[in-house]
Design an enzyme around this catalytic site. Sequence first.
Site, PDB file in Angstrom:
ATOM      1  N   ARG A  38       0.898  -1.300   0.012  1.00 33.13           N
ATOM      2  CA  ARG A  38       0.064  -0.151  -0.040  1.00 33.13           C
ATOM      3  C   ARG A  38       0.941   1.463   0.039  1.00 33.13           C
ATOM      4  O   ARG A  38       1.875   1.250   0.715  1.00 33.13           O
ATOM      5  CB  ARG A  38      -0.994   0.012   1.140  1.00 33.13           C
ATOM      6  CG  ARG A  38      -2.050  -1.086   1.306  1.00 33.13           C
ATOM      7  CD  ARG A  38      -2.626  -0.728   2.615  1.00 33.13           C
ATOM      8  NE  ARG A  38      -3.691  -1.937   2.939  1.00 33.13           N
ATOM      9  CZ  ARG A  38      -3.619  -3.249   3.306  1.00 33.13           C
ATOM     10  NH1 ARG A  38      -2.453  -3.443   3.838  1.00 33.13           N
ATOM     11  NH2 ARG A  38      -4.394  -3.979   3.614  1.00 33.13           N
ATOM     12  N   SER A  39       0.433   2.124  -0.745  1.00 36.06           N
ATOM     13  CA  SER A  39       1.094   3.696  -0.473  1.00 36.06           C
ATOM     14  C   SER A  39       0.247   4.404   0.591  1.00 36.06           C
ATOM     15  O   SER A  39      -0.686   3.940   0.776  1.00 36.06           O
ATOM     16  CB  SER A  39       1.091   4.465  -1.937  1.00 36.06           C
ATOM     17  OG  SER A  39      -0.340   4.613  -2.359  1.00 36.06           O
ATOM     18  N   ARG A  40       1.035   5.468   0.649  1.00 36.93           N
ATOM     19  CA  ARG A  40       0.137   6.296   1.794  1.00 36.93           C
ATOM     20  C   ARG A  40      -1.085   6.834   1.443  1.00 36.93           C
ATOM     21  O   ARG A  40      -1.883   6.807   2.086  1.00 36.93           O
ATOM     22  CB  ARG A  40       1.076   7.510   1.949  1.00 36.93           C
ATOM     23  CG  ARG A  40       0.611   8.624   3.183  1.00 36.93           C
ATOM     24  CD  ARG A  40       1.506   9.664   3.590  1.00 36.93           C
ATOM     25  NE  ARG A  40       2.721   8.910   3.957  1.00 36.93           N
ATOM     26  CZ  ARG A  40       2.585   8.853   5.582  1.00 36.93           C
ATOM     27  NH1 ARG A  40       1.428   9.068   6.406  1.00 36.93           N
ATOM     28  NH2 ARG A  40       3.609   8.272   6.205  1.00 36.93           N
TER      29      ARG A  40
END
Length: 541
Positions: free
Chosen positions: A21-23
């Site tokens: 996951r990215s931010r």
Amino acid sequence: MGLKESVQSHNVTNILGYLRRSRQDLEREKRTGEDTLSEQRELMVNVLNNIELPYELKLEIGSGESIDGRPVFQEVMKELQSGHFQAVAVKELSRLSRGNYTDAGRIIELITENRLVIITPYKVYDPRNPMDMKQIRFELFLAREEYEMIKERMVGARYVYASQGKWVSGKAPFGYSYNKHTQKLQIAPEEAQTVKLIYDLFLHGLNGRKVSYLAIASHLSNVGILTPRGKKNWSVAQIKKILTNDLYTGLIKFRTTEVTKNGKRIERPEDEHIYVENAHEAIIDKDTFDKVQTMISNKTPDPRNPLDFSPHELASVCTCSVCGGKLIRRGMKKLYKKQDGTESLYIKEFLKCQKGRCMSVKYRSVEKAILDYLKKLNELDDKQLTKYVTEMMKKKSENDNLTNVNRQLLEQIEHKLKDVVNRKEFVFEKYESRFYTDEIFTQRMTALNEEEKKLQKEKEKLNNTINVVDDFVPIEFRKKIKDMLEAYLTLEEKEDKNKLLRGLFEFVEVEITEKGKGRIPSKFNITPRLRLTWMRKPQVK
């Protein structure tokens, strides 16, 4: 050329896919509740299936800031170094790294040394192509810069909000709730009452006796007060955390600690700390909080006696008037030679302060003074005895605030009892509407009846500590004292005598009025505090 042809042209036989996951994904999940990792997996499976080459997917559940904080990616690096895989597949180049420049250097080195092809849904990157390599370096650098900018904005916003007394540290602590409109903490009445109760119990004790963290935890569990996590049983750590948290005085602290790269939490320099007083309504006033901290810093651990320990007569009975600590027995045996040559055994016994060198007094002299006190009590007439008990109770209430503590406990129990009654009515309604079977109804009613019985028992115990003077009967009291004195003088075991004294007295305070010199013993006064149960008339059953 499509992705399939491009990948196959680089002689790739096995592909290792990496998902994380990215931010932005995390923020989106908080807003919508969607599972972005599953969505990402579905995308990459479609891409890799179309390439028609063997592949394996690795999913990073967490979202670490660096390689050290991403255990799955560490495994990916090891497998890529093994030579089994010729390509790594990611949703976008930035998924490989958003760590520091050292991390980016490690990834570039891994790619170039092993000539790893990078596959994304839209393009294939070849590290042997100068333009592709330039793009890889740029994307990794940009990912780090973007992360730093987001981090600075978030930290900056939290810094400003904290300076304004707003709550920026996650879930509201026990005793408070979070106000979304003001972004500040506000008192949660029922929890706040429990916090006050914990401080009162620690400061003033229960039924006149000082209590430990464990005793407070056990008491709260027994009366049915739930923990900060909604559990039934309180722990020592939870009690201590509440007693040492200056947030309850209305203070907010921010940026007092930081986490190092190896995960260790350390103190920040004081000039970086943010303190905001009166940021929210206080549950505990500053003076009370400071008194508790002083008590905690001076707290001595309870003695750990061996299993075969047999207490002497005055064990856990006498306290020091100077520091409030327990007086413990110290004894020594000496042999004296008489003029005729025979030996005589002499035992010296003293009561000494456990905490320090506040006092030392002859053990048997204190024991005699306690027994003389009881004899004098027995000689008072009804009027004198009632007056003495009334004055003692008034002083007791002023000194340890016992009545206020017990009233708070009674309020808590009354609230719990009302809740039990409401729940019983609810069960009856469900049973009458045939929503509950006979078996379920019986089970739930049995549990509720047990809970009610337990609360009623605690209520009765607390009621026995209030309005004792109204129930005081001098004749009954004298009879108890007389029986106790007769029993004490006839008992042989010291432990049995100790049980009698501890059952009669909450404690006996000893005060030195004149220090002894040489063979001249110290002079002292005693101030006994009788237990409430001894001053109450017998209950008729």
